[in-house]
Design a protein around this motif. Structure first.
Motif, PDB file in Angstrom:
ATOM      1  N   ASP A  41     -25.999 -25.101 -25.220  1.00 38.70           N
ATOM      2  CA  ASP A  41     -27.181 -24.072 -25.695  1.00 38.70           C
ATOM      3  C   ASP A  41     -28.136 -24.018 -24.330  1.00 38.70           C
ATOM      4  OD1 ASP A  41     -29.038 -23.349 -26.951  1.00 38.70           O
ATOM      5  OD2 ASP A  41     -29.163 -24.485 -28.211  1.00 38.70           O
ATOM      6  N   ALA A  42     -27.922 -22.386 -23.865  1.00 40.55           N
ATOM      7  CA  ALA A  42     -29.190 -22.318 -22.669  1.00 40.55           C
ATOM      8  C   ALA A  42     -30.356 -22.347 -23.512  1.00 40.55           C
ATOM      9  CB  ALA A  42     -28.892 -21.168 -21.489  1.00 40.55           C
ATOM     10  N   ARG A  43     -30.916 -22.953 -24.108  1.00 44.40           N
ATOM     11  CA  ARG A  43     -31.934 -23.193 -25.220  1.00 44.40           C
ATOM     12  C   ARG A  43     -32.366 -23.963 -24.926  1.00 44.40           C
ATOM     13  NH1 ARG A  43     -32.163 -20.775 -31.051  1.00 44.40           N
ATOM     14  NH2 ARG A  43     -30.379 -22.690 -30.518  1.00 44.40           N
ATOM     15  N   ASP A  44     -32.199 -25.284 -24.630  1.00 48.66           N
ATOM     16  CA  ASP A  44     -31.799 -26.566 -24.848  1.00 48.66           C
ATOM     17  C   ASP A  44     -32.327 -27.480 -23.724  1.00 48.66           C
ATOM     18  OD1 ASP A  44     -31.740 -29.017 -25.454  1.00 48.66           O
ATOM     19  OD2 ASP A  44     -30.107 -28.535 -27.144  1.00 48.66           O
ATOM     20  N   GLY A  45     -33.231 -27.591 -23.235  1.00 50.80           N
ATOM     21  CA  GLY A  45     -33.777 -28.152 -21.776  1.00 50.80           C
ATOM     22  C   GLY A  45     -32.747 -29.966 -21.345  1.00 50.80           C
ATOM     23  N   ARG A  46     -32.347 -30.615 -22.350  1.00 52.46           N
ATOM     24  CA  ARG A  46     -32.028 -31.470 -22.623  1.00 52.46           C
ATOM     25  C   ARG A  46     -30.261 -31.178 -22.590  1.00 52.46           C
ATOM     26  NH1 ARG A  46     -33.068 -36.058 -26.570  1.00 52.46           N
ATOM     27  NH2 ARG A  46     -34.944 -35.902 -25.554  1.00 52.46           N
ATOM     28  N   ALA A  47     -29.711 -30.112 -22.795  1.00 52.19           N
ATOM     29  CA  ALA A  47     -28.443 -29.751 -22.948  1.00 52.19           C
ATOM     30  C   ALA A  47     -28.098 -29.751 -22.009  1.00 52.19           C
ATOM     31  CB  ALA A  47     -27.498 -29.284 -24.456  1.00 52.19           C
ATOM     32  N   VAL A  48     -29.215 -28.761 -21.179  1.00 47.25           N
ATOM     33  CA  VAL A  48     -28.278 -27.811 -19.892  1.00 47.25           C
ATOM     34  C   VAL A  48     -28.626 -29.401 -18.964  1.00 47.25           C
ATOM     35  CG1 VAL A  48     -28.948 -25.976 -18.229  1.00 47.25           C
ATOM     36  CG2 VAL A  48     -29.175 -25.626 -20.589  1.00 47.25           C
ATOM     37  N   ALA A  49     -29.388 -30.039 -18.998  1.00 52.29           N
ATOM     38  CA  ALA A  49     -29.329 -30.829 -18.248  1.00 52.29           C
ATOM     39  C   ALA A  49     -28.210 -31.521 -17.839  1.00 52.29           C
ATOM     40  CB  ALA A  49     -29.928 -32.169 -18.290  1.00 52.29           C
ATOM     41  N   ARG A  50     -27.106 -31.972 -19.176  1.00 54.23           N
ATOM     42  CA  ARG A  50     -25.904 -32.345 -19.025  1.00 54.23           C
ATOM     43  C   ARG A  50     -25.224 -31.998 -18.149  1.00 54.23           C
ATOM     44  NH1 ARG A  50     -23.346 -34.107 -24.648  1.00 54.23           N
ATOM     45  NH2 ARG A  50     -22.192 -35.409 -23.518  1.00 54.23           N
ATOM     46  N   ILE A  51     -25.182 -30.437 -18.418  1.00 54.79           N
ATOM     47  CA  ILE A  51     -24.266 -29.513 -17.186  1.00 54.79           C
ATOM     48  C   ILE A  51     -24.399 -29.939 -15.971  1.00 54.79           C
ATOM     49  CG2 ILE A  51     -24.150 -27.726 -16.401  1.00 54.79           C
ATOM     50  CD1 ILE A  51     -24.589 -26.462 -19.147  1.00 54.79           C
ATOM     51  N   TYR A  52     -25.743 -30.486 -15.745  1.00 52.26           N
ATOM     52  CA  TYR A  52     -25.675 -30.501 -13.825  1.00 52.26           C
ATOM     53  C   TYR A  52     -25.709 -31.552 -13.901  1.00 52.26           C
ATOM     54  CZ  TYR A  52     -28.640 -26.831 -13.131  1.00 52.26           C
ATOM     55  OH  TYR A  52     -29.280 -25.184 -12.986  1.00 52.26           O
ATOM     56  N   GLU A  53     -25.621 -33.052 -14.710  1.00 56.23           N
ATOM     57  CA  GLU A  53     -25.384 -34.185 -14.699  1.00 56.23           C
ATOM     58  C   GLU A  53     -23.914 -34.918 -14.568  1.00 56.23           C
ATOM     59  OE1 GLU A  53     -25.960 -38.261 -16.803  1.00 56.23           O
ATOM     60  OE2 GLU A  53     -26.191 -36.323 -17.931  1.00 56.23           O
ATOM     61  N   ALA A  73     -27.705  -9.577 -24.627  1.00 56.58           N
ATOM     62  CA  ALA A  73     -28.283  -9.813 -22.744  1.00 56.58           C
ATOM     63  C   ALA A  73     -29.717  -9.235 -23.426  1.00 56.58           C
ATOM     64  CB  ALA A  73     -27.492  -8.923 -22.547  1.00 56.58           C
ATOM     65  N   ARG A  74     -29.721  -8.110 -24.124  1.00 55.36           N
ATOM     66  CA  ARG A  74     -31.103  -6.852 -24.007  1.00 55.36           C
ATOM     67  C   ARG A  74     -32.599  -8.469 -24.704  1.00 55.36           C
ATOM     68  NH1 ARG A  74     -28.995  -2.453 -26.807  1.00 55.36           N
ATOM     69  NH2 ARG A  74     -28.705  -1.476 -24.751  1.00 55.36           N
ATOM     70  N   ARG A  75     -31.863  -9.380 -26.035  1.00 54.32           N
ATOM     71  CA  ARG A  75     -32.915 -10.322 -26.046  1.00 54.32           C
ATOM     72  C   ARG A  75     -33.434 -11.540 -24.467  1.00 54.32           C
ATOM     73  NH1 ARG A  75     -29.459  -9.694 -30.882  1.00 54.32           N
ATOM     74  NH2 ARG A  75     -28.784 -11.236 -30.553  1.00 54.32           N
ATOM     75  N   ILE A  76     -32.825 -11.875 -24.409  1.00 54.42           N
ATOM     76  CA  ILE A  76     -32.935 -12.545 -23.072  1.00 54.42           C
ATOM     77  C   ILE A  76     -33.145 -12.146 -21.704  1.00 54.42           C
ATOM     78  CG2 ILE A  76     -31.249 -14.308 -23.718  1.00 54.42           C
ATOM     79  CD1 ILE A  76     -29.682 -14.260 -21.506  1.00 54.42           C
ATOM     80  N   ALA A  77     -33.190 -10.946 -21.522  1.00 51.41           N
ATOM     81  CA  ALA A  77     -33.009 -10.152 -19.833  1.00 51.41           C
ATOM     82  C   ALA A  77     -33.660  -8.202 -20.231  1.00 51.41           C
ATOM     83  CB  ALA A  77     -32.386  -9.942 -19.305  1.00 51.41           C
ATOM     84  N   THR A  96     -21.229 -10.137 -14.280  1.00 55.50           N
ATOM     85  CA  THR A  96     -22.451 -11.357 -14.015  1.00 55.50           C
ATOM     86  C   THR A  96     -23.046 -10.144 -13.484  1.00 55.50           C
ATOM     87  OG1 THR A  96     -21.456 -12.698 -14.251  1.00 55.50           O
ATOM     88  CG2 THR A  96     -24.239 -13.144 -14.082  1.00 55.50           C
ATOM     89  N   LEU A  97     -25.049  -9.633 -14.585  1.00 57.59           N
ATOM     90  CA  LEU A  97     -25.661  -9.133 -14.028  1.00 57.59           C
ATOM     91  C   LEU A  97     -26.816 -10.306 -13.641  1.00 57.59           C
ATOM     92  CD1 LEU A  97     -25.494  -5.865 -15.900  1.00 57.59           C
ATOM     93  CD2 LEU A  97     -24.810  -6.307 -13.559  1.00 57.59           C
ATOM     94  N   VAL A  98     -27.843  -9.656 -12.890  1.00 59.70           N
ATOM     95  CA  VAL A  98     -28.826 -10.963 -11.583  1.00 59.70           C
ATOM     96  C   VAL A  98     -29.974  -9.531 -12.590  1.00 59.70           C
ATOM     97  CG1 VAL A  98     -30.438 -11.956 -10.005  1.00 59.70           C
ATOM     98  CG2 VAL A  98     -28.200 -12.302 -10.940  1.00 59.70           C
ATOM     99  N   LEU A  99     -30.953 -10.107 -13.501  1.00 61.89           N
ATOM    100  CA  LEU A  99     -31.631  -9.534 -14.004  1.00 61.89           C
ATOM    101  C   LEU A  99     -33.335 -10.439 -14.781  1.00 61.89           C
ATOM    102  CD1 LEU A  99     -29.709  -8.184 -16.853  1.00 61.89           C
ATOM    103  CD2 LEU A  99     -29.459  -6.839 -15.543  1.00 61.89           C
ATOM    104  N   PRO A 100     -34.837  -8.815 -14.348  1.00 59.98           N
ATOM    105  CA  PRO A 100     -35.728  -9.765 -14.706  1.00 59.98           C
ATOM    106  C   PRO A 100     -35.230 -10.308 -15.507  1.00 59.98           C
ATOM    107  CG  PRO A 100     -35.780  -7.525 -14.354  1.00 59.98           C
ATOM    108  CD  PRO A 100     -34.344  -7.530 -14.053  1.00 59.98           C
ATOM    109  N   LEU A 101     -35.945 -11.783 -16.193  1.00 60.94           N
ATOM    110  CA  LEU A 101     -36.259 -12.258 -17.510  1.00 60.94           C
ATOM    111  C   LEU A 101     -37.279 -11.338 -18.681  1.00 60.94           C
ATOM    112  CD1 LEU A 101     -36.880 -15.592 -16.244  1.00 60.94           C
ATOM    113  CD2 LEU A 101     -35.392 -15.393 -18.010  1.00 60.94           C
ATOM    114  N   ALA A 102     -36.490 -11.828 -19.958  1.00 64.95           N
ATOM    115  CA  ALA A 102     -37.166 -10.646 -20.949  1.00 64.95           C
ATOM    116  C   ALA A 102     -38.002 -11.431 -21.820  1.00 64.95           C
ATOM    117  CB  ALA A 102     -36.493 -10.288 -22.361  1.00 64.95           C
ATOM    118  N   GLU A 103     -38.992 -10.677 -22.213  1.00 66.18           N
ATOM    119  CA  GLU A 103     -40.918 -11.590 -22.499  1.00 66.18           C
ATOM    120  C   GLU A 103     -39.728 -12.367 -23.787  1.00 66.18           C
ATOM    121  OE1 GLU A 103     -44.888 -10.237 -23.666  1.00 66.18           O
ATOM    122  OE2 GLU A 103     -44.720  -9.864 -21.702  1.00 66.18           O
ATOM    123  N   GLY A 104     -40.804 -13.198 -23.986  1.00 69.08           N
ATOM    124  CA  GLY A 104     -39.945 -14.899 -24.911  1.00 69.08           C
ATOM    125  C   GLY A 104     -38.094 -15.977 -25.085  1.00 69.08           C
TER     126      GLY A 104
END
Length: 318
Positions: A41-53, A73-77, A96-104
């Motif tokens: 889950d890209a919103r869950d910092g702990r879960a994302v940390a497990r990817i890196y680990e 995609a429009r909800r996050i970028a 994959t498109l590298v895009l500016p972040l959307a607010e919220g």
């Protein structure tokens, strides 16, 4: 890197279960048309940390966020007119498109690696779509392999590389494209990584050549490290005459122990690249061979992406 066990939930075939595990904070490998991704889950910092680990991935290397459709995609970028054209033309698919972040946007900061942009993709493969729809969240998913090593195009590659560091592996068979996605910065349009969508197709849509920034001084997108996608043994590319003690990978008329494409087809070479490199690495280990050698692949179409991966695999190890 050898695995120390099997995934906690084993190898599964239920995409809905895979999506539910991700939504609950789990770490699940699943197939896309490009390679197998290691999803959380890209919103869950702990879960994302497990990817890196699990991958041993450097924290300065951002992650691609996978979503089910353009609306997600429009909800996050934020997509400008050019990005909308590219998305409508090539999504779902290996872009994959590298895009500016959307607010919220709600994404965990670790996904972004300190950047003010996000790398977003809508995958085409049916299992990936089923996972994303069942998860109902944006899913961060780099390739499901130890960092810097060969990308996985089959479930067994994931199990061998990551073992019990993941909760489950969704077995969807071999990946059809077999190379990671092409990464494009949308504003201004700039190629950041060669991949499964040939740059010529993007240039045809835009009506102009694409500037390239594929190995920058500062990483702006995944897959830009100079040394990456490496087998355990040293690799040499563009070899016209094979050494007798090397494991030889041919292409077209250049025959070897294995071949990327006996017919000399660059699309076939792209689809088979990582599987052939996994097999060559195993063969080199069994023989005690000192290195892997690869015949020249034409620098055209998907051949450019194949050569990009081979150059990074052949680069000096950090």
């Amino acid at each position: 890197m050898a695995a120390t066990g099997t995934p906690r939930h084993g190898t599964i075939r239920d995409a809905a279960l895979a999506g539910r595990l991700i939504a609950r904070g789990g770490l699940v490998a699943f197939p896309t048309e490009t390679v197998y991704g290691l999803g959380a889950d890209a919103r869950d910092g702990r879960a994302v940390a497990r990817i890196y680990e699990a991958k041993g991935r450097p924290a300065f290397n951002p992650l691609i966020v996978h979503v089910a459709d353009l609306a997600a995609a429009r909800r996050i970028a934020r997509l400008d007119a050019v990005a909308e054209r590219l998305a409508e033309a090539f999504w779902p698919g290996p872009l994959t498109l590298v895009l500016p972040l959307a607010e919220g946007h709600g994404l965990a900061s670790l996904v972004l690696a300190g950047l003010d942009t996000v790398a977003v993709r809508v995958p085409a493969a049916a299992p990936a779509q089923a996972v994303l729809r069942a998860a109902g969240v944006p899913v961060a998913a780099p390739s499901a392999n130890p960092s810097g090593r060969l990308s996985p195009t089959r479930a067994e590659h994931v199990v061998a590389g990551l073992g019990d560091r993941v909760d489950a592996v969704l077995d969807g068979g071999a990946c059809a494209v077999g190379l990671e996605s092409t990464i494009l910065r949308a504003d201004p349009p700039t190629l950041l990584r060669e991949g499964g969508l040939a740059a010529e197709r993007i240039e045809a849509l835009l009506g102009r050549p694409l500037p390239r920034d594929v190995t920058p001084g500062r990483v702006a997108a995944p897959g830009q490290l100079a040394s990456h996608y490496a087998p355990a043994r040293p690799l040499a590319m563009d070899v016209a005459t094979f050494a007798p003690d090397a494991v030889r990978i041919g292409f077209g008329a250049a025959r070897g122990d294995l071949s990327l494409s006996p017919a000399g087809d660059v699309a076939e070479a792209a689809a088979s690249l990582f599987d052939v490199l996994h097999r060559a690495d195993a063969l080199a280990g069994a023989r005690g061979a000192s290195r892997i050698e690869v015949a020249p692949v034409p620098e055209r179409g998907l051949g450019r992406a194949v050569n990009d991966r081979l150059r990074r695999a052949a680069a000096p190890r950090a």
